[in-house]
Motif scaffolding. Structure first.
Motif, PDB file in Angstrom:
ATOM      1  N   PRO A  55       0.815  -1.223   0.000  1.00  7.64           N
ATOM      2  CA  PRO A  55       0.000   0.000   0.000  1.00  7.64           C
ATOM      3  C   PRO A  55       0.845   1.268   0.000  1.00  7.64           C
ATOM      4  O   PRO A  55       0.516   2.241  -0.683  1.00  7.64           O
ATOM      5  CB  PRO A  55      -0.828  -0.131   1.284  1.00  7.64           C
ATOM      6  CG  PRO A  55      -0.930  -1.619   1.512  1.00  7.64           C
ATOM      7  CD  PRO A  55       0.384  -2.169   1.056  1.00  7.64           C
ATOM      8  N   PHE A  56       1.949   1.257   0.753  1.00  7.37           N
ATOM      9  CA  PHE A  56       2.827   2.426   0.803  1.00  7.37           C
ATOM     10  C   PHE A  56       3.359   2.769  -0.586  1.00  7.37           C
ATOM     11  O   PHE A  56       3.319   3.932  -1.007  1.00  7.37           O
ATOM     12  CB  PHE A  56       3.993   2.167   1.762  1.00  7.37           C
ATOM     13  CG  PHE A  56       5.024   3.267   1.779  1.00  7.37           C
ATOM     14  CD1 PHE A  56       4.880   4.349   2.625  1.00  7.37           C
ATOM     15  CD2 PHE A  56       6.130   3.228   0.934  1.00  7.37           C
ATOM     16  CE1 PHE A  56       5.817   5.383   2.630  1.00  7.37           C
ATOM     17  CE2 PHE A  56       7.066   4.247   0.937  1.00  7.37           C
ATOM     18  CZ  PHE A  56       6.909   5.333   1.789  1.00  7.37           C
ATOM     19  N   ASP A  57       3.847   1.780  -1.294  1.00  7.76           N
ATOM     20  CA  ASP A  57       4.448   2.032  -2.609  1.00  7.76           C
ATOM     21  C   ASP A  57       3.398   2.374  -3.658  1.00  7.76           C
ATOM     22  O   ASP A  57       3.677   3.140  -4.592  1.00  7.76           O
ATOM     23  CB  ASP A  57       5.288   0.834  -3.036  1.00  7.76           C
ATOM     24  CG  ASP A  57       6.536   0.687  -2.180  1.00  7.76           C
ATOM     25  OD1 ASP A  57       7.384   1.597  -2.209  1.00  7.76           O
ATOM     26  OD2 ASP A  57       6.651  -0.319  -1.454  1.00  7.76           O
ATOM     27  N   GLU A  58       2.194   1.788  -3.525  1.00 11.06           N
ATOM     28  CA  GLU A  58       1.116   2.179  -4.436  1.00 11.06           C
ATOM     29  C   GLU A  58       0.801   3.663  -4.259  1.00 11.06           C
ATOM     30  O   GLU A  58       0.579   4.393  -5.233  1.00 11.06           O
ATOM     31  CB  GLU A  58      -0.141   1.340  -4.156  1.00 11.06           C
ATOM     32  CG  GLU A  58       0.012  -0.148  -4.431  1.00 11.06           C
ATOM     33  CD  GLU A  58       0.103  -0.483  -5.917  1.00 11.06           C
ATOM     34  OE1 GLU A  58      -0.368   0.316  -6.753  1.00 11.06           O
ATOM     35  OE2 GLU A  58       0.650  -1.551  -6.259  1.00 11.06           O
ATOM     36  N   ASP A  65       7.622  -4.667  -9.284  1.00  8.07           N
ATOM     37  CA  ASP A  65       8.842  -3.870  -9.275  1.00  8.07           C
ATOM     38  C   ASP A  65       8.441  -2.395  -9.151  1.00  8.07           C
ATOM     39  O   ASP A  65       8.167  -1.736 -10.144  1.00  8.07           O
ATOM     40  CB  ASP A  65       9.645  -4.113 -10.557  1.00  8.07           C
ATOM     41  CG  ASP A  65      10.977  -3.357 -10.558  1.00  8.07           C
ATOM     42  OD1 ASP A  65      11.427  -2.968  -9.467  1.00  8.07           O
ATOM     43  OD2 ASP A  65      11.532  -3.170 -11.649  1.00  8.07           O
ATOM     44  N   TYR A  66       8.369  -1.917  -7.920  1.00  4.42           N
ATOM     45  CA  TYR A  66       7.960  -0.535  -7.700  1.00  4.42           C
ATOM     46  C   TYR A  66       9.085   0.431  -8.066  1.00  4.42           C
ATOM     47  O   TYR A  66      10.264   0.156  -7.808  1.00  4.42           O
ATOM     48  CB  TYR A  66       7.557  -0.324  -6.236  1.00  4.42           C
ATOM     49  CG  TYR A  66       6.237  -0.952  -5.875  1.00  4.42           C
ATOM     50  CD1 TYR A  66       5.040  -0.393  -6.311  1.00  4.42           C
ATOM     51  CD2 TYR A  66       6.182  -2.108  -5.102  1.00  4.42           C
ATOM     52  CE1 TYR A  66       3.816  -0.968  -5.983  1.00  4.42           C
ATOM     53  CE2 TYR A  66       4.965  -2.691  -4.767  1.00  4.42           C
ATOM     54  CZ  TYR A  66       3.786  -2.116  -5.212  1.00  4.42           C
ATOM     55  OH  TYR A  66       2.582  -2.686  -4.883  1.00  4.42           O
TER      56      TYR A  66
END
Length: 555
Positions: free
Chosen positions: A282-285, A445-446
């Motif tokens: 969720p953080f990276d989204e 792969d963020y």
């Protein structure tokens, strides 16, 4: 550690949690006592270092319950300074494209301007601080920095108060210099207003079987940042909502961006914790979401000044537990009173607190000595506008879970258009049970953060002002310490390393070269996501030493 003698204090009412629900209840209790010229002792305990320290919300605030509590709130200086002036709703199609929805296609619950009740872009933390001041002026005793650790019961099994947590315990559970045992705070009635996934509320729901006949509760994780932005990009009162990219079709949620006061913008992502892909973060989204042109144009050239995360209870009407039990009540987000169709919960939480206060005071006025079940609260609650709001939007979350964001949104639009007359939908699968094994998904792969719009977890934790005394017991308890490496790692690639928005959980290489599960509890912002989403339901969040955790400014 041996059992200790605890000091005890007696009150008429103890309230757990100095949030909007708890403080609304405290204020209303004392208002009634002053009107009737009756002595009343009301105590509020708050685990944060100060009132408002742990409060995190969007927030667009509907002032209806506040007006009922303090009709003169403007004269009293309530921090509602930025009326909502304009709504925009977007569907983000991909990383570049978006479609703005015409007002006619936006569900009526998403309209914040000119729809009957005044809405304001606010800091929920500052509203809570103000409510705390009003409560103290009315004679309420507030104890910040004291965590409610356990529930007291009388000989008949009724709730009789709470025990605050011990202070000054080392990591091995032994007293340190300055050790202070927790106190027993005994009460005729105890109100639990801990917020989403309250650890005592969770126990009470199980003990008194309050959720029998309900759908399992559903949650989201809300991640929020506060930005100072350039003057030429600032439009106070502008309210943006959206859904779609970067979330895939099986992951539900949406974003918000509000122009508040003092040339600041609140931006955030709410992601349902019913998601399936264990590789999702969720953080990276949220971090990559801010690069979309619709959002970027509001933030570019600005400065991020605060960060936080919090679970929210979003199951709505179908998941509401019974809120009464002998000796007390569950109110606000501890029960799940948020109206997710409006993306608002402060007004309904406060209303539940007002009704609780009226039920408790009436009982005490009649000579009740406590320990009873306040069944008249249920009647008041079910006759209230807050209950009716939740009932009308009972299918909102289940429709999106069942049909997806687009078709579920269409179902909800039609349901609201015809007055909630479509068949009622239910979602009977718990959020943690929706997680699928890693073998069914590809790793994500963020993109690396650019330090301008997107950032890493370390710098984000710093902006949350989170602090815990390091030499204390870890407050994230594993029922079976073997499960993370033995089960969750091979099945799900240990999702705790990704669903936690502040990097509390890591899989590291031990001295023997084997993977180990590491808990960096000092980073914990008390969001409770791990307690909700762990697929083995192996992690239990309990309060750390009082005063620990985040200290959110203007959030």
């Amino acid at each position: 550690m041996e059992e200790v003698e605890r000091e005890s204090m007696e009150f008429d009412v103890v309230i757990v949690g100095a949030g909007p629900a708890g403080l609304a209840a405290a204020c209303r209790l004392m208002q009634q006592a002053n009107e009737k010229e009756r002595e009343l002792s009301v105590c509020v305990v708050e685990k944060g270092s100060e009132v408002g320290a742990h409060i995190l919300s969007g927030a667009v605030f509907e002032a209806r319950a506040l007006t009922e509590l303090f009709p003169d709130w403007k004269e009293r200086g309530a921090p509602l300074n930025t009326p909502a002036t304009r709504d925009e709703v977007y569907l983000l199609k991909d990383a570049e494209k978006a479609q703005k929805l015409p007002d006619a296609l936006v569900p009526k619950t998403m309209h914040n301007v000119g729809k009957g009740f005044d809405n304001y872009v606010i800091s929920a933390g500052n509203l809570t601080r103000w409510l705390g001041e009003q409560a103290e002026e009315l004679g309420v005793e507030i104890f910040p920095g004291f965590a409610a650790q356990d529930v007291l019961y009388d000989d008949n099994g009724a709730v009789a108060g709470i025990v605050t947590g011990d202070m000054g315990i080392d990591a091995k559970g032994q007293p340190k210099d300055g050790y202070m045992p927790g106190m027993e705070l005994r009460a005729k009635y105890t109100l639990f207003a801990e917020g989403s996934r309250g650890h005592l509320g969770k126990r009470l729901i199980t003990k008194f079987k309050l959720n029998e006949g309900c759908d399992p509760q559903h949650y989201g994780i809300g991640i929020k940042e506060l930005w100072d932005i350039p003057e030429d990009q600032y439009e106070p009162g502008l309210v943006l909502h959206g859904s779609g990219w970067p979330l895939d079709k099986n992951t539900h949620g949406g974003w918000f961006l509000y122009h508040g006061e003092d040339q600041q913008v609140m931006v955030g992502l709410i992601m349902d914790l019913s998601y399936q892909n264990p590789y999702l973060s969720p953080f990276d989204e949220f971090q990559r979401m801010k690069h979309h042109p619709v959002i970027k144009r509001h933030l570019e050239g600005g400065k991020r000044v605060a960060y936080g995360a919090r679970a929210l209870t979003k199951g709505g009407f179908n998941c509401l537990p019974k809120m009464t039990f002998p000796g007390g009540l569950l109110i606000g987000c501890d029960a799940g009173t948020l109206n997710f169709s409006k993306i608002k919960g402060l007004h309904t939480a406060m209303k539940s607190g007002l009704l609780a206060a009226e039920s408790v005071f009436d009982a005490l006025q009649k000579g009740d000595e406590g320990g009873s079940e306040l069944s008249d609260f249920t009647q008041r609650w079910e006759a209230s506008w807050a209950y009716q709001e939740l009932k009308e939007s009972a299918s909102f979350g289940p429709a999106i879970h069942k049909y997806g964001t687009f078709m579920g949104g269409a179902y909800n639009f039609l349901d609201q258009l015809i007055g909630g007359k479509l068949p009622k939908l239910h979602d009977t699968t718990a959020d943690y049970a929706k997680l699928e094994e890693a073998s069914k998904h590809e790793k994500i792969d963020y993109p690396k953060p650019d330090g301008k719009l997107s950032f890493d977890k370390t710098s984000s934790v710093y902006l949350s002002n989170t602090n815990h005394e390091e030499d204390q017991p870890c407050h994230l308890k594993l029922t079976d310490p073997e499960i993370p490496i033995r089960d969750n790692l091979p099945k799900y690639d240990e999702p705790a390393t990704r669903y936690c928005p502040v990097g509390v959980y890591e899989v590291v290489e031990g001295d023997d070269g084997k993977p180990q599960f590491q808990i960096n509890f000092q980073n914990c912002v008390h969001c409770k996501t791990c307690d909700i989403k762990d697929p083995a339901q192996n992690i239990t969040w309990v309060p750390p030493e009082g005063g620990g955790g985040p200290n959110y400014p203007n959030m």
